[in-house]
Design an enzyme around this catalytic site. Structure first.
Site: not given
Ligand code: PLP
Length: 380
Positions: A47, A99, A171, A196
């Site tokens: 962890r 998101y 982000d 992603k």
């Molecule tokens: C998918 C996504 C998230 C969240 O991520 P997870 O891996 O699904 O928890 C946050 N911001 C954006 C822009 C996303 O496409």
């Protein structure tokens, strides 16, 4: 080192004990100590840190031009780690087109703990300035946004956060560091859903934070270690492998994205196409300034404005897969109002422009001709 070299070698070294070129999947929870409190190597418990995760974290720091990367069990776990730094009475300003899961966390988890959120259109810098007061602790930006491809001018927002000593987080999931490097533009924290484009193969859920400031990196690592949202060794390996082809993949996503946009723009049934590469896009100039190209995410609406038309289109696709998520090698299609953004109340969706006939495409790296033929038959 330049970027295409960095995605392969940045922060990486061959495994010291065996010479393995890729870091092994250190599938272990704990590590031997030679005397109480004296671990044999640098590791004690996974962890806190694990060699496969460390390899990924070093790669993340390298490709985003940071000093510290942290890998999480999901993108939302990464966001949650940042939000834990704040307390009741603090104020956070966030983009109004976030998101869905980020909006849900802010508005339904952290709002209840007494943090005040302002959701604003960050393209309006004056509006943003008017909301800042001595309680403002964080500005959270997603650019381009999901699904309407709105942009915030990162360098302009950074001037404001620097002047007021406010933490600035971006982000960077949609753009990836191939297209946009927020830390170089004055941002404090870069966040990714590594699920992603970084992972890139729709086979892992993962998240990341990257920072330049070492003390901030240490603080975030402590929060991660103390609350436990870390990424496992196998998943760390998969994301690291994905990053090696990030440049190649994103290049092709951009090329195919532009071709799909060109087709949609000229189709009689299509109304608005949302893509930052279009000259008609309201934030095209910002996109040109801070992004190397315009990505593989495209949204559009129908001239009819009918929800039924968007549903019929999505049901007929054959090469595109109707599924949540984005950024993988395969093309995906999504209905934001019914799928990814269903957690946002209908009136809020209408306010920001997520209409019921809006379709979002994550254009993959297949042959563009096949993707366009698929869209054409589904529209017909
Ligand atoms: C998918 C996504 C998230 C969240 O991520 P997870 O891996 O699904 O928890 C946050 N911001 C954006 C822009 C996303 O496409």
């Amino acid at each position: 080192m330049k970027f295409n070299t960095k995605v392969i070698h940045g922060g990486q070294h061959h495994d010291p004990s065996t010479g393995a070129v890729m870091p092994p999947v250190y599938q272990t929870s704990t590590f031997i100590q030679t005397s109480p409190g004296k671990p044999l190597a640098d590791y004690e418990y996974s962890r806190a840190s694990n060699p496969t995760r460390t390899a990924l974290e070093n790669a993340l720091a390298s490709i985003e031009n940071g000093t510290r990367g942290l890998a999480f069990s999901s993108g939302l776990a990464a966001t949650d780690c940042v939000l834990r730094s704040f307390k009741a009475g603090d104020e956070i300003i966030a983009m109004d087109d976030l998101y869905g899961g980020t909006y849900r966390m802010f508005s339904r988890i952290y709002k209840d703990s007494g943090i005040k959120f302002h959701f604003v259109d960050m393209t309006d810098i004056e509006k943003l300035k008017s909301l800042i007061n001595e309680n403002t602790k964080l500005i959270w930006v997603e650019t381009p946004t999901n699904p309407l491809m709105k942009l915030a001018d990162i360098a302009e927002v950074a001037k404001i956060t620097k002047a007021h000593n406010i933490l600035f987080a971006v982000d960077n999931t949609f753009a990836t560091p191939y297209l946009q490097k927020p830390l170089d533009l004055g941002v404090d924290i870069v966040m990714h859903s590594a699920t992603k484009y970084l992972g890139g193969h729709s086979d892992v859920i993962a998240g990341a934070l990257i920072v330049k400031d070492e003390a901030l990196g240490e603080q975030l690592h402590f929060q991660q270690f103390a609350t436990g949202g870390t990424l496992g060794p196998m998943d760390s390996f998969l994301v690291l492998r994905g990053i090696k082809t990030l440049s190649l993949r994103v290049q092709r996503h951009c090329e195919n994205g532009e071709k799909v946009v060109e087709f949609l723009r000229n189709h009689p049934k299509i109304d608005t196409v949302y893509y930052p590469g279009l000259k008609s896009h309201p934030f095209h100039e910002i996109a040109k300034k801070q992004m190397k190209a315009f990505g593989g995410m495209v949204s559009f609406t129908f001239k009819s404005g009918k929800k039924e038309d968007s549903i019929a289109f999505l049901e007929k696709l054959k090469v595109f897969t109707l599924a949540e998520s984005l950024g993988g090698v395969e093309s995906l299609a999504n209905h934001p109002a019914l799928m990814t953004h269903a957690s946002i109340p209908a009136d809020k969706r209408a306010e920001v422009g997520i209409t019921d006939d809006l379709v979002r495409l994550s254009v993959g790296i297949e042959d563009a001709e096949d993707l366009i033929a698929d869209i054409e038959q589904a529209l017909a």
